[in-house]
Write an enzyme that holds these catalytic residues in place. Structure first.
Site, PDB file in Angstrom:
ATOM      1  N   CYS A 157      37.840  38.675  40.133  1.00  0.00           N
ATOM      2  CA  CYS A 157      38.895  39.691  40.182  1.00  0.00           C
ATOM      3  C   CYS A 157      40.225  39.083  40.611  1.00  0.00           C
ATOM      4  O   CYS A 157      41.275  39.387  40.032  1.00  0.00           O
ATOM      5  CB  CYS A 157      38.490  40.814  41.128  1.00  0.00           C
ATOM      6  SG  CYS A 157      39.674  42.189  41.189  1.00  0.00           S
ATOM      7  N   CYS A 210      32.579  46.644  44.768  1.00  0.00           N
ATOM      8  CA  CYS A 210      33.223  47.950  44.564  1.00  0.00           C
ATOM      9  C   CYS A 210      32.678  48.699  43.362  1.00  0.00           C
ATOM     10  O   CYS A 210      32.707  49.928  43.334  1.00  0.00           O
ATOM     11  CB  CYS A 210      34.733  47.790  44.451  1.00  0.00           C
ATOM     12  SG  CYS A 210      35.311  46.987  42.942  1.00  0.00           S
TER      13      CYS A 210
END
Length: 358
Positions: free
Chosen positions: A101, A193
């Site tokens: 990410c 997440c």
């Protein structure tokens, strides 16, 4: 300086944005919407990327008096982070999605958009420091996130800012409270997440499906069957589908995964020791590769210990020879390199572990 503050809705990015405002910069806040479908990202206040987090970030921006936007990066996050995470496990690897990410979303797609819009830097709430263009560990070693940033290139770091890296986490919370930020006591996020349940095996199973194979010991004897190599990682002890320890009474661990044959090999703890690692996708944060072998300290987990080593770039691969054995190293993990000095704070670069040997 025009600064785009990436605001997750947590206390760290909130204080980071506040400090950039205090420094006199022209700051704009942005929250990244990363969910492609309802339920794929956690709700509540424990994670990032939820609707509640976007609302928290907006409230902080209002307190700071800065413009605030929500940008939709959901499709890119799905393709570059989630899909790659699933594919890596299907290959028998153990990836870190936070590393991906940072490399592909926050400091690539987001940074590129920021620069195109005339911003000079993207500020985040990462616990790391930049000094003279060099990436260094945070002052708070327990919260240090330099490992997940070690994949960043010199160009990516040139447009990055880490305003809270010089401050311990407890002081960040105190500062947030003094500033009247409602997120001052918001819990930290610890899980992935995009896996709200925290059940990584189930998440992967839903997307990869059943690919049955065998769990074998060192001599190839079949001990059990499994539904897919995605349910295993190097060093795993529980959930192997075998009854108890080995014949000698010692615990058994996953020591190797062959995705092509869907074979999971188990052995003793000593079988997990490696002395050499081979890395691909090599990045040097300075932009320049060292010439010849160089001394360094290596780290293979986000909050793991470092180990002394000698590394050398051979072609486009990194060969790392450890001074002492390192246990439980898995292909797919990020290998972060630190300067071998008394402080050990400077990040030299990184690679993705492609293989290991004893």
């Amino acid at each position: 300086m025009r600064v785009l503050a990436a605001m997750s809705g947590g206390v760290d990015s909130s204080v980071a944005a506040a400090r950039m405002v205090d420094a006199g910069h022209d700051v704009v806040g942005v929250h990244l919407a990363l969910s492609t479908a309802p339920g794929t990202l956690r709700t509540g206040s424990r994670g990032c990327c939820s609707k509640e987090d976007a609302s928290d970030a907006r409230r902080v921006a209002d307190v700071l008096g800065i413009p605030f936007y929500v940008w939709d990066f959901a499709e890119k996050f799905q393709a570059d982070v989630i899909d790659e995470f699933v594919s890596a496990y299907a290959r028998g690897e153990t990836p870190n999605p936070c590393v991906t990410c940072n490399q592909k979303i926050k400091f690539s797609a987001l940074s590129a958009k920021a620069v195109a819009l005339g911003f000079d830097a993207v500020a985040t709430g990462h616990y790391a420091r930049l000094s003279g263009g060099r990436l260094r560990r945070a002052v708070d070693k327990d919260k240090d996130q330099s490992y997940v940033l070690a994949v960043l290139s010199a160009e990516q770091l040139r447009h990055a800012a880490f305003p809270i890296g010089d401050t311990p986490k407890p002081q960040i919370r105190e500062e947030a409270a003094r500033r009247g930020l409602a997120v001052a006591e918001k819990p930290d996020s610890h899980d992935i997440c995009f896996i709200p349940s925290g059940n990584t095996r189930a998440f992967l199973g839903e997307r990869i499906g059943v690919r049955r194979g065998a769990v074998v010991n060192a001599d190839g004897t079949v001990l059990a069957e499994h539904d897919g190599v995605h349910g295993f990682t190097i060093g795993q002890r529980k959930g192997l589908g075998i009854a108890g320890p080995g014949p000698d009474g010692r615990p058994r661990y996953v020591t190797a995964i062959d995705a092509d044959t869907a074979t999971v090999r188990v052995g003793e703890a000593a079988d997990l020791d490696v002395r050499e690692m081979l890395g691909r996708a090599v990045v040097f944060t300075s932009g320049t590769a060292p010439s010849g072998p160089f001394e360094c300290a290596v780290q293979v987990r986000a909050h793991g210990e470092t180990a002394d080593a000698v590394a050398e770039l051979v072609g486009d691969e990194l060969v790392v020879r450890l001074r002492a054995p390192l246990r439980g190293v898995a292909p797919g993990q990020t290998l972060a390199l630190y300067r071998h000095d008394p402080d050990g704070d400077e990040v030299l670069g990184s690679a993705t572990i492609a293989g290991t040997s004893r």
